[in-house]
Design an enzyme around this catalytic site. Sequence first.
Site, PDB file in Angstrom:
ATOM      1  N   GLY A 120       8.869  -9.354  -5.367  1.00 48.06           N
ATOM      2  CA  GLY A 120       8.071  -9.941  -6.455  1.00 48.06           C
ATOM      3  C   GLY A 120       8.957 -10.537  -7.535  1.00 48.06           C
ATOM      4  N   ASP A 143      12.140   0.620  -0.740  1.00 49.19           N
ATOM      5  CA  ASP A 143      11.396   0.387   0.515  1.00 49.19           C
ATOM      6  C   ASP A 143      12.275  -0.242   1.600  1.00 49.19           C
ATOM      7  OD1 ASP A 143       9.278   1.218  -1.044  1.00 49.19           O
ATOM      8  OD2 ASP A 143       8.582  -0.807  -1.467  1.00 49.19           O
TER       9      ASP A 143
END
Length: 354
Positions: A120, A143
């Site tokens: 993002g 992640d």
Amino acid sequence: MPNIRCIGICTGGGDAPGLNAVIRAAVKAAILKYKWKVIGIPDGFDGLIWPEKSRELGLKDVSGILPRGGTILGTTNRGNPFHYKTIENGKEVIRDISDEVIANSHKLGIDAVISIGGDGSQKIALELFQKGLQIVGVPKTIDNDLCATEITFGFDTALHTATDAIDKIHTTAESHHRVMVIELMGRDAGWIALEAGIAGGAHVILIPEIPFSLQRICDYVAERESYGKRFTIVVVAEGIKLPSELRQLSRAGAVGNLIGDGIALTAHKEVRVSVLGHIQRGGSPSPFDRILGTRFGVAAVDLIAQGGFGKMVCLRNARIESVHIADAVGQLRTVDPQGELVRTARAIGICFGD
Ligand code: F6P
């Protein structure tokens, strides 16, 4: 070579252990190697809405931060200057304040910005670059789902934390002859669950990349019982796609709880559920994350010195390289269900519920 006198650093998106290692390395390299001034921008790109909140970072400011989790600059995963949300007359209004943000960076005397963030934040960095801001990226996320780098810092520490948690769950599961479900983070990628599951000796691992059925898990629990193993550890990635039988149990709550309830009802076993949550994002970074963060921080400063704007540093074949941010965003690196790691897990009897 660009004429740089001052750089800005910001951290965006969810925090990850190792952010401070990047900040420290970038500040040190900028000052010691290039004699640049460094401005710390607070709370991601939000910090450029209020330039007076930014502050100069000297060597003293980064002293002692290497082992610290979080980010000394603060962060947010809501701050997108192209879709900036405000409440006006009680109503949510979305505005594009990117021009203001770029103008404020110039007001602060910033010639180039290091944006440390995940997918993002790098998308925002790319848009700001396309509008003229000289910017380079550093990939971050626990992640480990960015396609352009073989590993992100933060993942290794999260893996240690998750593995330690599974180890602890193991002893109590065995003592009580229970099915223990542990839900781990990872968003739409199953890396933390898969790797911590293997490292922690889990029996069942559920990841978003492999569809599963509740019945298969319960059969597997029964199989284990048939040869005297009266406990089962089930690792569940938060992003799993629920099979229809569980979607019908449509109760609000974490997926780990739904899996736990499903097993308890179908297999008639005593089940306990732990949701590890943000513990995975906290704590002191592992040596691996400190070293990778340091390498990325120095590489980002070098990238600015070489005029590599619009690029992001990355790790490929264990070497530090850089890629165009445009080639690094939008496509996530997920677990290959046919890949070597999954095949290894299957070879030692780990069940993926399929
Ligand atoms: O991307 C990192 C991560 O920790 C994910 O694993 C998780 O889904 C998400 O962030 C949680 O975000 P928040 O801190 O906004 O709850």
